[in-house]
Design an enzyme around this catalytic site. Structure first.
Site, mmCIF file in Angstrom:
data_model
loop_
_atom_site.group_PDB
_atom_site.id
_atom_site.type_symbol
_atom_site.label_atom_id
_atom_site.label_comp_id
_atom_site.label_asym_id
_atom_site.label_seq_id
_atom_site.Cartn_x
_atom_site.Cartn_y
_atom_site.Cartn_z
ATOM 1 N N ASP A 157 0.834 -1.203 0.000
ATOM 2 C CA ASP A 157 0.000 0.000 0.000
ATOM 3 C C ASP A 157 0.870 1.255 0.000
ATOM 4 O O ASP A 157 1.966 1.255 0.580
ATOM 5 C CB ASP A 157 -0.902 -0.027 1.248
ATOM 6 N N LEU A 163 12.212 -19.940 -5.040
ATOM 7 C CA LEU A 163 11.232 -19.101 -4.337
ATOM 8 C C LEU A 163 9.935 -19.149 -5.124
ATOM 9 O O LEU A 163 9.951 -19.039 -6.352
ATOM 10 C CB LEU A 163 11.735 -17.644 -4.273
ATOM 11 N N HIS A 214 2.405 3.423 -9.090
ATOM 12 C CA HIS A 214 2.311 1.975 -9.314
ATOM 13 C C HIS A 214 3.558 1.468 -10.038
ATOM 14 O O HIS A 214 4.050 0.373 -9.781
ATOM 15 C CB HIS A 214 1.052 1.641 -10.116
HETATM 16 C C1 FPP Z 1 -2.030 0.058 -3.369
HETATM 17 O O1 FPP Z 1 -1.571 1.391 -3.286
HETATM 18 C C2 FPP Z 1 -1.455 -0.615 -4.533
HETATM 19 C C3 FPP Z 1 -2.177 -1.213 -5.532
HETATM 20 C C4 FPP Z 1 -3.643 -1.260 -5.561
HETATM 21 C C5 FPP Z 1 -1.507 -1.824 -6.693
HETATM 22 C C6 FPP Z 1 -0.281 -2.624 -6.393
HETATM 23 C C7 FPP Z 1 0.486 -2.759 -7.626
HETATM 24 C C8 FPP Z 1 1.814 -2.699 -7.735
HETATM 25 C C9 FPP Z 1 2.726 -2.591 -6.572
HETATM 26 C C10 FPP Z 1 2.360 -2.712 -9.085
HETATM 27 C C11 FPP Z 1 3.219 -3.838 -9.486
HETATM 28 C C12 FPP Z 1 2.812 -5.173 -9.116
HETATM 29 C C13 FPP Z 1 3.221 -6.265 -9.791
HETATM 30 C C14 FPP Z 1 2.945 -7.584 -9.200
HETATM 31 C C15 FPP Z 1 3.924 -6.209 -11.092
HETATM 32 P P1 FPP Z 1 -2.616 2.549 -3.390
HETATM 33 O O2 FPP Z 1 -2.811 2.903 -4.804
HETATM 34 O O3 FPP Z 1 -3.882 2.184 -2.678
HETATM 35 O O4 FPP Z 1 -1.889 3.700 -2.627
HETATM 36 P P2 FPP Z 1 -2.530 4.844 -1.711
HETATM 37 O O5 FPP Z 1 -3.114 4.137 -0.504
HETATM 38 O O6 FPP Z 1 -1.365 5.700 -1.352
HETATM 39 O O7 FPP Z 1 -3.552 5.561 -2.524
#
Ligand code: FPP
Length: 246
Positions: A18, A129, A35
């Site tokens: 997050d 892994l 992201h």
């Molecule tokens: C949450 O942060 C994150 C996500 C919903 C997406 C997670 C995706 C990645 C880390 C990209 C790459 C992943 C792979 C497996 C290639 P948020 O957007 O809710 O952040 P915020 O709480 O600050 O708004």
């Protein structure tokens, strides 16, 4: 690694990644920029898990609820997943990483589904892994799909109702074939599970950090593992009982 030392390394780590949006906002950039930075952190943490001797890493990349995000963000995430699959799979394969996707994969477009399937097949023989990417995943969805399988087994006469117990239902939950979840990490400062691995996290150690996901590096991973190593895991027993058996 000697036994006592190995016991301090979690066999299976799950992460709620997050904070990408806030990381981007702090830099006055779009959420997709966060992201993309998050994707780089995924790479760094996989390297860290390989180095630490972790056996399985499960990442929450896209929840069942994330479909409700603005269309452009969902689209950006989908193309990021596609790019990541195209760019990273070969290198992960060279490092002995087995990739698996868990969740309601039918919810994705055919091209993405095919790429996910190809990555799973390509890396199926690897053992260094196992990295599980949870997409369109929810812990409640997981419990429902396992319950449906149990109901089908009872309806077909394969099992009697009384034979459905925790162990049997657990066999149908995602990741049942892996070591139990030892350490559940959430970055970004929120202290909640958000419908991730509800069943599997029953006895996991929870670790919450303010660090935003794109900033989570190998030192942060080490810190989480050290914190885990100091915990006393009792699984319902008393501290004295645990001391007597260790
Ligand atoms: C949450 O942060 C994150 C996500 C919903 C997406 C997670 C995706 C990645 C880390 C990209 C790459 C992943 C792979 C497996 C290639 P948020 O957007 O809710 O952040 P915020 O709480 O600050 O708004």
């Amino acid at each position: 690694m000697p036994g006592a030392e190995a016991a301090r390394v979690p066999r299976h780590i799950a992460i709620v990644m997050d904070g990408n949006g806030r990381w981007a906002k702090a830099r006055r950039r779009p959420r997709s920029f966060g992201h993309n930075a998050g994707r780089k952190a995924v790479r760094v943490v996989i390297e860290g898990c390989l180095r630490e001797g972790v056996q399985a890493l499960t990442l929450f990349a896209f929840s069942s609820e994330n479909w409700q995000r603005p269309q452009d963000e969902v689209g950006a995430l989908m193309s990021l997943f596609l790019r990541a699959l195209d760019k990273e799979v070969d290198e992960l394969h060279q490092h002995g990483v087995r990739l698996r996707f868990i969740g309601d994969l039918d919810a994705f477009d055919e091209p993405l589904r095919q790429r996910m399937q190809a990555a799973m097949t390509h890396t199926a023989g690897n053992r260094a892994l196992q990295v599980n990417i949870a997409v369109s995943y929810g812990g409640r969805w997981d419990i429902v799909q396992a319950s449906r399988r149990a109901a089908a087994a009872v309806a077909s006469g394969e099992l009697a109702l009384g034979q459905i117990d925790e162990a049997r239902l657990g066999q149908w939950m995602c990741l049942a074939e892996l070591p139990p979840l030892d350490l559940f990490i959430r970055t970004g400062g929120e202290c909640r599970i958000s419908n991730f691995l509800l069943w599997q996290a029953a006895y996991a150690e929870l670790y919450f950090t303010e660090t935003l996901w794109p900033d989570f590096d190998q030192a942060c991973l080490r810190h989480a593992i050290e914190d885990y190593a100091r915990r006393e895991r009792r699984f319902g027993r008393t501290g004295e009982q645990v001391a007597a058996t260790s």
